[in-house]
Design an enzyme around this catalytic site. Structure first.
Site, PDB file in Angstrom:
ATOM      1  N   GLY A 180     -26.348  59.995  25.626  1.00 37.27           N
ATOM      2  CA  GLY A 180     -27.213  60.036  26.804  1.00 37.27           C
ATOM      3  C   GLY A 180     -28.465  60.843  26.552  1.00 37.27           C
ATOM      4  CB  ALA A 181     -30.102  61.680  23.399  1.00 34.95           C
ATOM      5  CB  SER A 233     -33.270  60.250  30.800  1.00 36.63           C
ATOM      6  OG  SER A 233     -31.927  59.912  31.113  1.00 36.63           O
ATOM      7  N   GLY A 234     -33.021  63.244  31.090  1.00 33.65           N
ATOM      8  CA  GLY A 234     -32.290  64.343  31.703  1.00 33.65           C
ATOM      9  C   GLY A 234     -31.836  65.409  30.738  1.00 33.65           C
ATOM     10  CB  SER A 276     -19.885  67.860  37.322  1.00 33.78           C
ATOM     11  OG  SER A 276     -20.273  68.035  38.672  1.00 33.78           O
ATOM     12  N   GLY A 318     -29.651  65.336  28.267  1.00 32.60           N
ATOM     13  CA  GLY A 318     -29.596  64.948  26.866  1.00 32.60           C
ATOM     14  C   GLY A 318     -30.954  64.970  26.206  1.00 32.60           C
ATOM     15  CE1 TYR A 330     -20.517  62.198  37.817  1.00 33.57           C
ATOM     16  CE2 TYR A 330     -20.208  64.022  39.349  1.00 33.57           C
ATOM     17  CZ  TYR A 330     -20.769  63.507  38.184  1.00 33.57           C
ATOM     18  OH  TYR A 330     -21.563  64.304  37.400  1.00 33.57           O
TER      19      TYR A 330
END
Length: 300
Positions: free
Chosen positions: A20-21, A23-24, A142, A26, A167
């Protein structure tokens, strides 16, 4: 102590695989690691978005793009197979990618999407690559893991799905998995550490790319008003990934009220997530669902 990017030591000669690099969290993690001389394998689902992100990064000559959809176990196996054939030595594996609160959706293998992408994909990737990892595995969870549990009788949400509940299940699974991996690594005398991290409430596109309707609008406002920047949230997983003081089994999160924002510190998972019996049950189930069984190697 306020731990910042300035505390990151020189990372030249070290390789990080970050899912997940593009955006955000990552992306911010990749940026910070490249700035310190690391080689970063940016594992992304969308190649076009990955290339766009890569083009903005200083030090991108030390980064490479790989595609993987963590919700599709076939692509996880393909990525792992490529890295194994190339004999890529990975110092740190960062299980960062995630999906948050979409409408009920099933993965390519028929699993609930959040459980598939957030847990099963990372479980499989870790198992397939563990003997290539030299230093540590960082798994990103989380604060919402606190309200989670594993719905063994309804894993895919067919009987009663809600985006938030499932989630939380996936983030609870992250904690069970990382702590059980730590137990197994220790029992084997392995030098590899399994460390947890969470970003608090950080503004990323995770909150707006998955939810729909009123929830999406609420998340958008929350990102603008209450969330800390993604770069601040990423400090927690950066600490977990590079700081020599980070120990196997630790959970790194923000030090502010409710762990929603602040600077990296050691925090505690919800008590239920420390249950070895539940962790072993999930581990066995995850092996069955992914077809990935791995023995933790003893010290090299």
């Amino acid at each position: 102590m306020r731990w910042t990017e300035a505390e990151i030591g020189e990372q030249g000669g070290r390789t990080f695989l970050v899912t997940g690099a593009n955006s955000g969290l990552g992306y911010e993690m990749s940026r910070a690691l490249l700035a310190k001389g690391a080689r970063v394998i940016m594992a992304v689902r969308n190649e076009a978005k990955g290339r766009a992100a890569l083009g903005t990064l200083p030090g991108r000559e030390r980064a490479e793009l790989r595609t993987v959809d963590l919700a599709d176990l076939d692509t996880v196996r393909r990525l792992a197979g490529d890295l194994r054939r190339e004999r890529v030595a990975i110092d740190v594996l960062v299980n960062n990618a995630g999906v948050m609160m979409p409408p009920r959706t099933l993965s390519a293998q028929g699993h609930e999407l959040q459980f598939a992408a957030n847990h099963l994909g990372h479980f499989a990737l870790t198992g397939l690559l563990l003997d290539l990892v030299g230093d540590r595995v960082v798994t990103v969870s989380s604060t919402l893991h606190r309200s989670g549990r594993i719905h063994y009788d309804d894993l895919d949400g067919a009987k009663g799905y809600s985006p938030g509940k499932y989630y939380s299940q996936s983030k609870f699974a992250n904690v069970l998995f990382a702590l059980e991996l730590d137990r197994r690594l220790r029992a084997a005398g392995s030098p590899v550490r399994s460390v947890l991290a969470h970003p608090g409430y950080s503004a990323t596109n995770l909150q707006t790319s998955g939810p729909t309707g009123v929830m999406k609008a609420f998340m958008r406002v929350g990102n603008a008003v209450m969330a800390q920047p993604a770069a601040r949230g990423a400090l927690n997983q950066l600490y977990a990934a590079v700081d020599p003081r980070a120990e196997g089994g630790q959970f790194i999160g923000p030090d502010g009220m409710g762990e929603s924002r602040g600077w990296p510190t050691v925090v505690q998972p919800v008590e239920a997530a420390k249950d070895p019996a539940d962790a072993q049950r999930l581990w066995t189930l995850s092996e069955q669902l992914t077809g990935v069984q791995f023995e933790v190697a003893r010290s090299r």
